[in-house]
Motif scaffolding. Structure first.
Motif, PDB file in Angstrom:
ATOM      1  N   GLU A  13      32.945   3.391  43.773  1.00  0.00           N
ATOM      2  CA  GLU A  13      33.444   3.578  44.938  1.00  0.00           C
ATOM      3  C   GLU A  13      34.386   2.563  45.099  1.00  0.00           C
ATOM      4  OE1 GLU A  13      30.434   3.720  47.734  1.00  0.00           O
ATOM      5  OE2 GLU A  13      29.835   5.769  47.227  1.00  0.00           O
ATOM      6  N   ASP A  14      34.318   1.442  44.855  1.00  0.00           N
ATOM      7  CA  ASP A  14      35.151   0.310  44.866  1.00  0.00           C
ATOM      8  C   ASP A  14      36.571   0.602  44.063  1.00  0.00           C
ATOM      9  OD1 ASP A  14      33.988  -0.961  46.948  1.00  0.00           O
ATOM     10  OD2 ASP A  14      33.496  -2.691  45.555  1.00  0.00           O
ATOM     11  N   ILE A  15      36.285   0.909  42.898  1.00  0.00           N
ATOM     12  CA  ILE A  15      37.325   1.293  41.676  1.00  0.00           C
ATOM     13  C   ILE A  15      38.293   2.351  42.102  1.00  0.00           C
ATOM     14  CG2 ILE A  15      37.833   2.110  39.515  1.00  0.00           C
ATOM     15  CD1 ILE A  15      35.236   0.256  38.587  1.00  0.00           C
ATOM     16  N   GLU A  17      38.405   3.405  45.339  1.00  0.00           N
ATOM     17  CA  GLU A  17      39.091   3.013  46.744  1.00  0.00           C
ATOM     18  C   GLU A  17      40.453   2.199  46.330  1.00  0.00           C
ATOM     19  OE1 GLU A  17      39.583   3.552  50.344  1.00  0.00           O
ATOM     20  OE2 GLU A  17      37.954   4.276  49.675  1.00  0.00           O
ATOM     21  N   LYS A  18      40.356   1.314  45.368  1.00  0.00           N
ATOM     22  CA  LYS A  18      41.360   0.433  45.087  1.00  0.00           C
ATOM     23  C   LYS A  18      42.405   0.800  44.178  1.00  0.00           C
ATOM     24  CE  LYS A  18      38.653  -3.319  46.766  1.00  0.00           C
ATOM     25  NZ  LYS A  18      37.560  -4.571  46.515  1.00  0.00           N
ATOM     26  N   LYS A  19      42.081   1.429  43.186  1.00  0.00           N
ATOM     27  CA  LYS A  19      42.938   1.802  42.080  1.00  0.00           C
ATOM     28  C   LYS A  19      42.989   3.275  41.742  1.00  0.00           C
ATOM     29  CE  LYS A  19      42.446  -2.304  39.253  1.00  0.00           C
ATOM     30  NZ  LYS A  19      42.488  -2.985  38.198  1.00  0.00           N
ATOM     31  N   TYR A  20      41.984   4.068  41.969  1.00  0.00           N
ATOM     32  CA  TYR A  20      42.357   5.733  41.668  1.00  0.00           C
ATOM     33  C   TYR A  20      42.118   6.532  42.839  1.00  0.00           C
ATOM     34  CZ  TYR A  20      42.459   3.756  37.050  1.00  0.00           C
ATOM     35  OH  TYR A  20      42.704   3.098  35.774  1.00  0.00           O
ATOM     36  N   PRO A  21      42.623   6.266  44.088  1.00  0.00           N
ATOM     37  CA  PRO A  21      42.143   7.065  45.135  1.00  0.00           C
ATOM     38  C   PRO A  21      42.395   8.678  45.049  1.00  0.00           C
ATOM     39  CG  PRO A  21      44.291   5.715  45.715  1.00  0.00           C
ATOM     40  CD  PRO A  21      43.662   5.380  44.426  1.00  0.00           C
ATOM     41  N   LYS A  24      39.106  10.198  43.741  1.00  0.00           N
ATOM     42  CA  LYS A  24      37.892  10.062  44.439  1.00  0.00           C
ATOM     43  C   LYS A  24      37.294  11.649  44.546  1.00  0.00           C
ATOM     44  CE  LYS A  24      36.306   7.298  48.389  1.00  0.00           C
ATOM     45  NZ  LYS A  24      36.764   6.579  49.721  1.00  0.00           N
TER      46      LYS A  24
END
Length: 108
Positions: A13-15, A17-21, A24
């Protein structure tokens, strides 16, 4: 299901959110599961990062380990899709000897 101290759901989820929205939504079905299996993690990795080069793929494959639950899921996949050991091995990037050994060990 994975029983470890690592919270893979939070990591992915962090990846996302921060790099590949933009990816998602494509991963939401898997992330909505109560618990993630090894196969879910592999699928998420493919969806987020795409295909790997051969060298990276070979390195990653040599460092994978499968618990009994994951092995049984792979063998169930084989039965469900009526695949040979070679076909399952290619699909999951395993050795066909590994698949045969698992079938013998778990008497599937």
């Amino acid at each position: 299901m994975i029983k470890s101290g690592v919270n893979y759901r939070l990591i992915f989820e962090d990846i996302l959110e921060k790099k590949y929205p933009e990816k998602k939504e494509k991963c939401q079905r898997i992330l909505a599961k109560d618990s993630l299996s090894v196969l879910d993690i592999i699928e998420l990795n493919k969806k987020i990062f795409g295909p790997m080069d051969k060298e990276t793929d070979r390195f990653d494959q040599s460092h994978r380990s499968y618990n009994q639950s994951s092995i049984l899921q792979i063998l169930d996949f084989q039965k469900l899709h009526n695949l040979s050991n070679s076909q399952v091995a290619r699909h999951f990037k395993l050795s066909r000897h590994t698949v045969a050994k698992w079938k013998k060990r778990y008497q599937v």
